[in-house]
Write an enzyme that holds these catalytic residues in place. Sequence first.
Site, PDB file in Angstrom:
ATOM      1  N   ASN A 156      11.737  47.688   6.597  1.00 34.26           N
ATOM      2  CA  ASN A 156      11.129  48.960   6.175  1.00 34.26           C
ATOM      3  C   ASN A 156       9.618  48.744   6.146  1.00 34.26           C
ATOM      4  OD1 ASN A 156      10.276  51.292   4.914  1.00 34.26           O
ATOM      5  ND2 ASN A 156      11.181  50.792   2.917  1.00 34.26           N
ATOM      6  N   TRP A 157       8.967  49.238   7.178  1.00 39.06           N
ATOM      7  CA  TRP A 157       7.522  48.976   7.303  1.00 39.06           C
ATOM      8  C   TRP A 157       6.690  49.904   6.422  1.00 39.06           C
ATOM      9  CZ3 TRP A 157       6.666  48.201  13.354  1.00 39.06           C
ATOM     10  CH2 TRP A 157       7.439  47.117  13.768  1.00 39.06           C
ATOM     11  N   LYS A 158       7.335  50.879   5.824  1.00 42.46           N
ATOM     12  CA  LYS A 158       6.647  51.845   4.947  1.00 42.46           C
ATOM     13  C   LYS A 158       5.451  52.469   5.689  1.00 42.46           C
ATOM     14  CE  LYS A 158       8.499  49.400   1.030  1.00 42.46           C
ATOM     15  NZ  LYS A 158       8.413  49.059  -0.374  1.00 42.46           N
TER      16      LYS A 158
ATOM     17  N   HIS B 199      14.984  56.346  -0.759  1.00 41.56           N
ATOM     18  CA  HIS B 199      14.264  55.146  -1.187  1.00 41.56           C
ATOM     19  C   HIS B 199      13.600  55.431  -2.532  1.00 41.56           C
ATOM     20  CE1 HIS B 199      11.196  52.044  -1.396  1.00 41.56           C
ATOM     21  NE2 HIS B 199      11.928  51.362  -0.529  1.00 41.56           N
TER      22      HIS B 199
ATOM     23  N   GLU C 251      10.787  54.891  -3.657  1.00 39.85           N
ATOM     24  CA  GLU C 251       9.435  55.487  -3.576  1.00 39.85           C
ATOM     25  C   GLU C 251       9.531  56.984  -3.306  1.00 39.85           C
ATOM     26  OE1 GLU C 251       7.869  52.689  -0.720  1.00 39.85           O
ATOM     27  OE2 GLU C 251       8.028  51.124  -2.240  1.00 39.85           O
TER      28      GLU C 251
ATOM     29  N   GLU D 186      18.550  48.544  -4.460  1.00 38.36           N
ATOM     30  CA  GLU D 186      17.164  48.108  -4.584  1.00 38.36           C
ATOM     31  C   GLU D 186      16.668  48.362  -6.010  1.00 38.36           C
ATOM     32  OE1 GLU D 186      14.969  47.900  -0.563  1.00 38.36           O
ATOM     33  OE2 GLU D 186      14.732  49.899  -1.380  1.00 38.36           O
TER      34      GLU D 186
ATOM     35  N   GLY E 222       8.489  45.179  -4.087  1.00 43.26           N
ATOM     36  CA  GLY E 222       7.066  44.898  -3.905  1.00 43.26           C
ATOM     37  C   GLY E 222       6.435  44.110  -5.045  1.00 43.26           C
TER      38      GLY E 222
ATOM     39  N   SER F 174      11.909  42.479  -2.858  1.00 45.75           N
ATOM     40  CA  SER F 174      11.261  41.168  -2.785  1.00 45.75           C
ATOM     41  C   SER F 174      12.121  40.114  -2.082  1.00 45.75           C
ATOM     42  CB  SER F 174      10.850  40.689  -4.175  1.00 45.75           C
ATOM     43  OG  SER F 174       9.850  41.553  -4.702  1.00 45.75           O
TER      44      SER F 174
ATOM     45  N   GLY G 139      11.047  44.937   2.782  1.00 42.33           N
ATOM     46  CA  GLY G 139       9.785  45.666   2.879  1.00 42.33           C
ATOM     47  C   GLY G 139       8.669  44.740   3.322  1.00 42.33           C
ATOM     48  N   GLY G 140       7.905  44.243   2.361  1.00 43.05           N
ATOM     49  CA  GLY G 140       6.713  43.445   2.656  1.00 43.05           C
ATOM     50  C   GLY G 140       6.933  42.347   3.684  1.00 43.05           C
TER      51      GLY G 140
HETATM   52  P1  PGA Z   1       9.926  44.733  -0.697  1.00 43.76           P
HETATM   53  O1  PGA Z   1      10.385  46.240  -0.432  1.00 43.76           O
HETATM   54  O2  PGA Z   1      10.767  43.842   0.175  1.00 43.76           O
HETATM   55  O3  PGA Z   1       8.475  44.707  -0.350  1.00 43.76           O
HETATM   56  O4  PGA Z   1      10.191  44.459  -2.160  1.00 43.76           O
HETATM   57  C1  PGA Z   1      11.732  46.580  -0.213  1.00 43.76           C
HETATM   58  C2  PGA Z   1      11.865  48.053   0.005  1.00 43.76           C
HETATM   59  O5  PGA Z   1      11.106  48.834  -0.575  1.00 43.76           O
HETATM   60  O6  PGA Z   1      12.719  48.492   0.793  1.00 43.76           O
END
Ligand code: PGA
Length: 267
Positions: free
Chosen positions: A10-12, A102, A104, A179, A185, A225, A246-247
């Site tokens: 997930n590159w956001k 998600h 967010e 999640e 993050g 994470s 994500g990251g």
């Molecule tokens: P993260 O994000 O790996 O940076 O914690 C995961 C996500 O939001 O899908």
Amino acid sequence: MQRRALIVGNWKMNGLIAPSLLLATEIQHHFTANLPRYRGCDVVLCPPFTALHALHQLRESNEACWQLGAQNLSVESHGAHTGEICGAMLRDVGCQYVLVGHSERRTLYGETDQLVAQKVFSALRNQLWPIVCLGENLVERQQGHTLTVLQRQLEVVLSSLIEAHTSSDQLASLTLAYEPVWAIGTGHHATAAQVAEVHDRLRQILHQHLPASVADAIRLLYGGSVKPDNASALLTLANVDGGLVGGASLQAADFVAIVDAAVPSES
Ligand code: PGA
């Protein structure tokens, strides 16, 4: 039941077109060089909307062994909805998967459980495979409400799908991603015991509502994470079928190391 591993990047809201192509190309090179190893797993890249078309072209010209996903979709199918992107447009640009709900989207953009359920419908209507994100926040965990929150989030989606007589094939194309909001993050991932407890419960809830074959086919991902050094401990647990990253998905070497940790080398 044996489910194919699924690792989703997930590159956001990161990446203009050129660096996105570079990242996807690096990831692809690694997979192409070790093709037999990855036959048993699915890898999905979810870049920003603006890079989907370029990545789709890259996939088509290289017989890529990864698939394309979007990070969100509209509940609407067309018309006067300025700024929205509908499921048919995502199919048109080569998406097979779409993230829905998600945290967010839920916390920053007010998406409710009901809206998430509608988005799952929109995805299925357009032959997209929804990856439905669920998770408790820190206060909910500290107050001991984790399993209740997850059950509520999941049952809103399941009951609306069941009421609408969704077919078993469509139901089986769902993926759930656990999640915990406090792990996204932050560098603080859930422990293996916490992940195992939640995933076992999610599988149980699926079995309470769906035929066993469908409940067993739905994949459960962990996200929050995930890094190369914790991927093996978290993503190879009994009821964990892969990860939503994500990251660490923004660095080809890290993402590939996570895929490697989730996919046993003999597969
Ligand atoms: P993260 O994000 O790996 O940076 O914690 C995961 C996500 O939001 O899908």
